[in-house]
Every structure is written in C-alpha cells, then in structure tokens.
Design an enzyme around this catalytic site. Structure first.
Site, mmCIF file in Angstrom:
data_model
loop_
_atom_site.group_PDB
_atom_site.id
_atom_site.type_symbol
_atom_site.label_atom_id
_atom_site.label_comp_id
_atom_site.label_asym_id
_atom_site.label_seq_id
_atom_site.Cartn_x
_atom_site.Cartn_y
_atom_site.Cartn_z
ATOM 1 N N ILE A 411 0.735 -1.152 0.352
ATOM 2 C CA ILE A 411 0.266 0.325 -0.342
ATOM 3 C C ILE A 411 0.676 1.276 -0.038
ATOM 4 O O ILE A 411 0.221 2.084 -0.875
ATOM 5 C CB ILE A 411 -1.302 -0.007 1.116
ATOM 6 C CG1 ILE A 411 -2.382 -0.761 0.976
ATOM 7 C CG2 ILE A 411 -1.931 1.223 1.523
ATOM 8 C CD1 ILE A 411 -3.030 -1.358 2.468
ATOM 9 N N ASP A 412 1.740 1.254 0.785
ATOM 10 C CA ASP A 412 2.451 1.986 0.602
ATOM 11 C C ASP A 412 3.423 2.639 -0.519
ATOM 12 O O ASP A 412 3.240 3.825 -1.183
ATOM 13 C CB ASP A 412 3.658 2.334 1.568
ATOM 14 C CG ASP A 412 4.186 3.211 2.370
ATOM 15 O OD1 ASP A 412 4.136 4.717 2.179
ATOM 16 O OD2 ASP A 412 5.061 3.290 3.009
ATOM 17 N N ASP A 413 4.042 1.925 -1.362
ATOM 18 C CA ASP A 413 4.633 2.070 -2.980
ATOM 19 C C ASP A 413 3.365 3.043 -3.890
ATOM 20 O O ASP A 413 3.560 3.119 -4.115
ATOM 21 C CB ASP A 413 4.985 0.985 -3.357
ATOM 22 C CG ASP A 413 6.545 0.457 -3.114
ATOM 23 O OD1 ASP A 413 7.620 0.827 -3.531
ATOM 24 O OD2 ASP A 413 6.984 -0.302 -1.580
ATOM 25 N N HIS A 487 0.500 8.344 4.287
ATOM 26 C CA HIS A 487 0.419 8.626 2.530
ATOM 27 C C HIS A 487 -0.163 8.156 1.953
ATOM 28 O O HIS A 487 -0.565 8.601 1.095
ATOM 29 C CB HIS A 487 1.600 7.549 2.164
ATOM 30 C CG HIS A 487 3.298 7.920 3.070
ATOM 31 N ND1 HIS A 487 4.479 6.798 3.026
ATOM 32 C CD2 HIS A 487 3.907 9.747 3.393
ATOM 33 C CE1 HIS A 487 4.888 7.228 3.467
ATOM 34 N NE2 HIS A 487 4.831 9.006 3.593
#
Length: 672
Positions: A411-413, A487
């Site tokens: 999810i971060d990427d 993010h």
C-alpha cells in the site's frame, strides 16, 4: 531546464523544456533570508537535480543500494556451504565486507554506530571461520570472548541457531518448533498462516519444512569457543507461569516437540507437500520469492531437502535470483568486496526520485520523468496475491517494492507511485488515469477496520504470532501505521477523494495516533521524525488547517528537537529508549523529513526551516550528492534496520524543491 514563477502562491514551475540548463529559480525570498543562503539553496538544488538525473537507468528506473547488516552476508556463505556451491572468490569477497563492518571491540552491530548485537556477531564470526580466519586471530578472539560474555550461542536469536543447527553446531531439539501442519489451520483459527505478515509468512513456510526434516551437514570445525560451557551449551531455562501468555506458548512449544517425535505420518507428508506447493506457486518470474533474500534462502533449502536438485528449474532460478542481491565493489587495496542486499527497492526509489525531481522544478514532461512513469506503469500488479485472502472480491491494482513481486504489492508503494504519476505530464494521459483508478480502488479496498492502512494486508493485527517462541526475529504482523496511512491519505486527497468518508476515517485515525509530544511514530522509517514528516503533508493536503492544534503541536516538537547544526537526526535506539526520541546525529534524509513537515505546515519563513535548508546546502558534496552512513530506514523497528542509499538524494532534493517552489498540492489548489 529553466524554471520561472509568477510570485507567491503561484503553482510551482513545471514548464521548463528538456535539454536546457538546470538553473532553479526560487519562488520568493523568505523574510530575513540572507541572499547568500538563498543562492546556496538554489545551487544545491541545481546540482542535486543533475546528480539524480545522471543516476537514472535507461529503462526509466532508479535504484540505490539497500544496506542492512552482515547477517545477510554470513547467511549467504552458510547457504553456499550447505548446498556445496561455495567458491573461494565469493567467500573471500564476502569476508572482506564482513571484516570491514567489525567494530573495534571485535563485535558487529546491526546499524551504523549502533550497539554490539549478539546474533550478528555470532553469524559474522562463523562466516569468517568459513573464510579461513583463525579463531585465535585477535579480531576473532575478541569476538568470541564477547559472545561468551553475553551468554554464548544459547542467547542468540532463533534464526541464528537454526543456521547453526544445519551444521550440527546446535541441536534441533533445543529450538522452538513450528510444524508444517500449520498449513492446514483454517483462516479463521488463531495462528493460521495468514495471521502472519507477508514477510514472516514467506519465511515461516519453508522453515516449517526445514525444522520438520532437521538436516545436518558435516561441520568443518567446532564452535566450542562460542559457548559459555561447551559441555552444556543449552542450559535449561525456567518456564514462565502457566497463567501468563509466555508460559502458555512455552508449553504449547513443548507439546509441538512431542508431536514432532510422534507425528501422524500421512498428515505430516501431506503438510510437507502442501508447504512445497505453496512455495513453488509463489516463486516470482525472476526466480525469487517476494523479492526478499531471507524467504528465498529458506525456500531454496526447503525445496532442496524435499528432493529438488540444484539444476531443477525452480532451484536454478532461485539461486540466480540470489546472485542478483550481491553488490560488488573494490576496497582501498583494489580487492573485490561483496555485500548482500536483503531486498531491492526500484519501485520505491523510482517514485521517490520522480517526486523529488518534479517538486524541484523539473518539467512535468521531461523525458526522464516520462521514462520513469512508463516504467512504473508497466510495474502495476494486475493479478491477485495473498492480500486477496482477506479481500477476495477486490480487483488488483497496487505496486510492489521490488522488480518482481506480484504476490505482494504494498500500500505504501502504491500511494507514492500514484503521487509520482500525478506529477508527470504523460503523452498518454488515459493510460495514467486508468492506472490511478485501479490503484485508488485497490487502496481503498485494503483499508483496515479501524480506518487506517497497514503495508501489505488488511486487518493483519492478531496478537498471537509475536508470542510464539519461534518468532523472536522481529515484528511478524502488519498492523496499520501512521506513515503508511498518511501516504494513503495524501494520495486520496491529491486524487480528489479528500472528502470521501474513508479518507476522513483515515484522518481521524491519524489525529488519534499523535503522541503527547506532538510527534507520530514511524513504522517504516526512523522514527518520530519520519512519522511526523509523513503525516503533516498528508493532513495539509487533506484540508486540515495549519492552525489545527495537532499541527501546531507537531511543529513545536520539530523545533524542539532540531540540532544545533540546523539539521535533524534520530537514532534507531529511539525504538527502545525514549531518551533517544528525536535525538541523533543530523542526517540529510531526516533533516528533509522534518523540513517537509514544517513546509507543509506553513513554516517556510521560519528560522527552523532556514537553518534546515542551510544545513542541507552546506553538507552537499560537489557532485550534488549527500553522504549518509546512518541507517534511517526500518524493516522491523529496532530488529532490522536499513540504509537506503538513495534516501540521502531524493528526500533532500524534495525538501529543497518545496522550499524554493512551494507545495505541489495544497487543499486550496486541489479544491480549485
């Protein structure tokens, strides 16, 4: 590239043409900003742009070295010895790297200037013995003496003792048990496979095979010098009270040891076969597993024990993938040195580099940014992975961290790639829009029940996996974190979903997670500086006013922890010792995180920001790069630390760019 501005509050310049000079003009002069300071920041930004552009691969991606600790290098040598494929050149090159990281007292740490660490010292010592270092050599004798002082091998982590058990240096009977029958636990039963985080899941499955088969290869030497008492290497430890969680799981481990002695034959065989199928099905196209070195190493061992020879396509591809984790360079004497990366970070590095260049004023249609966008678009994961166990109806659409990792997009990427793509003027905007729609749908679908987001899975919050005696190697679950949630909130706000109820739930969760100090905990970066540097830009993009009490508390905390040299730094010891929170030697990446937070909160004209950007300009090398030996990335808080070698480039450039050109996305601009 020439950038211009129309004055305060204007959109950041993005119209420069490729091929022109890389002069960067500031938006305005801050009140009280010395002209020479402004010139230094402009010069530093221009040089940083040129440096970063020069490091792009022709295919469009960026990748910096991902440095961890010498256990990666030691375990690579142990693997080669176990499989019988060691060679002298590789062994000696790895040994040179391991020796280069030894501390003056003979020990090894797991991060720069960190304290001595027992398991790393044991594994490094054994690797150097494999390379031919004599146990009575001064550097080896110092290491073994310290290991004995700390309790010997018996006090090392489970992973270290598993590696030693492969050669008979430790008894399998004295290791915690985790049987392959775990494969058959239903998904609603505690301690089922999907209760573990993706990194732990991929590691545990092959290790259940290894621990069930308990192989022992002939040891080339003894390790008596690493025991406090070689006649009694594993002294018994008293059990915790049966009414405690520790006591309960210790007794469960004893029951599993008894089952190992008398397993149900057909069930055990079926479990081993199921584990093997699970492993093979998750091998990526490049031969690796999850793009991570530890699961790949254990998967190779497990399948080899089950009869796969080294020429089998699965193992052959797996071993070749491990070779790609090696970074070779020369030491001062010209001798080859070999460092093993635990993982590779091209997607993460590419999206962060794209954001940095765009925010620094590089034209949105610059060929470098378009190439990066093309490469990122090609990397979008369009098939289901393990995340679908908890979200079976959710269509895919995320991005992974590595070159090849379709099973485990994160999810971060995904959030950062979306933010990067939004900054690029791509010649096929429909292609970008389709990718962003997929990413938005997938990310929203991965929201956990509390309104926040974890890294790889939704609602991966079971309290039980971390309590297993087997799991002493770091965090093994993937609960939501402030940095990832921030993010995502920023991504959703930029993509026009700032008022979506799901975004607002994420914001409410973030506000509730703020520490009394005003900071936010950083799960994937060190530590509160990273968490705060992630959250404030997200809150601002989502419309939280700079006057909000949570924002003001965070700003006050950042001012309080600024170092006298104008930078910011936070030591990894902050994960264990509150005295280290917000404290540490200044680093380029952590200084940039603090600046990103302050700039988002409207502090551009403040003394703290001026001192911060002056620090970045003053510590830059002539070639436009920064030096950063300190580890500011996190795999597991405290237990596994990372030095992302590109962090020192991308984050300072992003901060300097936003200082010069303003915020790329503000709530007012998004509303407009």
């Amino acid at each position: 590239m020439t950038a211009t501005t129309d004055g305060p509050g204007a959109l950041p310049p993005r119209a420069a043409e490729a091929g022109q000079s890389t002069t960067v003009l500031p938006r305005t002069t801050a009140a009280g900003e010395p002209p020479n300071a402004r010139e230094a920041v402009v010069r530093a930004t221009t040089r940083a742009i040129e440096h970063l552009l020069s490091r792009q691969d022709p295919q469009g991606w960026w990748k910096g070295d991902l440095e961890t600790n010498v256990t990666m290098d030691a375990e690579d040598l142990l693997l080669r010895r176990f499989l019988g494929i060691e060679d002298e050149e590789t062994t000696q090159a790895a040994a040179r790297f391991i020796r280069s990281r030894q501390r003056p007292d003979g020990t090894w740490a797991t991060f720069h200037n960190g304290p001595a660490e027992l398991s790393a010292t044991v594994e490094a010592y054994v690797a150097l013995r494999l390379a031919g270092d004599a146990p009575d050599a001064p550097h080896m004798a110092a290491a073994s003496a310290w290991v004995r002082e700390q309790g010997g091998i018996a006090a090392a982590r489970v992973f270290t003792r598993i590696w030693l058990a492969l050669f008979g240096w430790w008894r399998w009977e004295d290791l915690p048990e985790l049987p392959p029958e775990i494969m058959f636990l239903p998904k609603r039963v505690p301690l089922n496979l999907y209760d573990f985080g993706q990194w732990a899941r991929q590691t545990i499955v092959p290790l259940t095979i290894v621990s069930a088969l308990r192989p022992v290869r002939p040891a080339p030497f003894g390790l008596d010098e690493l025991h406090t008492d070689p006649r009694r290497p594993a002294p018994p430890r008293p059990l915790a009270p049966a009414t405690s969680w520790d006591g309960l799981f210790q007794r469960l481990d004893k029951a599993l040891h008894l089952y190992h002695r008398f397993p149900v034959g057909p069930l055990r065989r079926a479990a081993l076969n199921s584990a093997a199928r699970w492993i093979v099905e998750r091998q990526e196209n490049d031969g690796c597993w999850g793009g991570i070195q530890p699961p790949a190493v254990y998967s190779v061992i497990a399948l080899h024990l089950l009869g796969y020879d080294l020429d089998h396509p699965v193992l052959s591809a797996g071993l070749k993938s491990l070779d790609r984790f090696a970074v070779w360079h020369k030491d001062a004497d010209g001798a080859p040195v070999r460092m093993i990366e635990a993982c590779q970070s091209p997607v993460w590095d590419t999206c962060l580099a794209t954001i940095a260049l765009a925010d620094a004023g590089v034209a949105a249609d610059h060929p470098a940014l378009v190439r990066a966008a093309d490469w990122m678009l090609d990397e979008q994961v369009l098939r289901s992975g393990d995340w679908a166990v908890r979200r079976p109806e959710l269509p895919p659409g995320g991005w992974a961290f590595e070159f090849h990792n379709d099973n485990y997009p994160d999810i971060d990427d995904t959030a950062e790639v979306a933010l990067a793509l939004k900054r690029v003027a791509h010649p096929d905007p429909g292609r970008v829009e389709t990718a962003l729609q997929r990413a938005t749908r997938w990310t929203l679908g991965m929201q956990s029940g509390n309104g926040a987001w974890g890294a790889f899975d939704a609602d991966n919050t079971s309290p039980f996996p971390n309590r297993l005696p087997f799991c002493d190697f770091g965090e093994v679950v993937d609960p939501p974190s402030a940095d990832v949630t921030a993010h995502v909130v920023e991504m959703l706000a930029v993509l026009g979903k700032g008022h979506d109820p799901r975004t607002r739930r994420g914001i409410e969760w973030l506000l509730g997670e703020q520490e009394e100090s005003g900071a936010w905990f950083g799960r994937w970066g060190v530590n509160y500086v990273y968490g705060t540097g992630s959250v404030l830009p997200a809150l601002m993009a989502a419309g939280i006013p700079a006057s909000h009490p949570a924002v003001r508390r965070a700003v006050s905390w950042l001012r309080e922890v600024q170092n006298s040299d104008g930078g910011w730094g936070e030591d990894l010891r902050s994960y264990r010792d509150p005295e280290w929170i917000g404290r540490g030697a200044s680093t380029p990446s952590q200084t940039a995180w603090a600046l990103l937070a302050l700039l988002a909160a409207g502090e551009r004209d403040s003394e703290a920001v001026l001192r911060g950007v002056t620090y970045l300009a003053g510590t830059q090398a002539e070639d436009g790069s920064w030096d950063e030996p300190y580890f500011t990335g996190t795999g597991f808080p405290w237990d596994f630390s990372i030095n992302y070698h590109l962090y020192r480039q991308v984050f300072p450039l992003t901060a300097l760019g936003r200082y010069l050109h303003g915020e790329p996305f503000t709530a007012e601009r998004l509303e407009g």
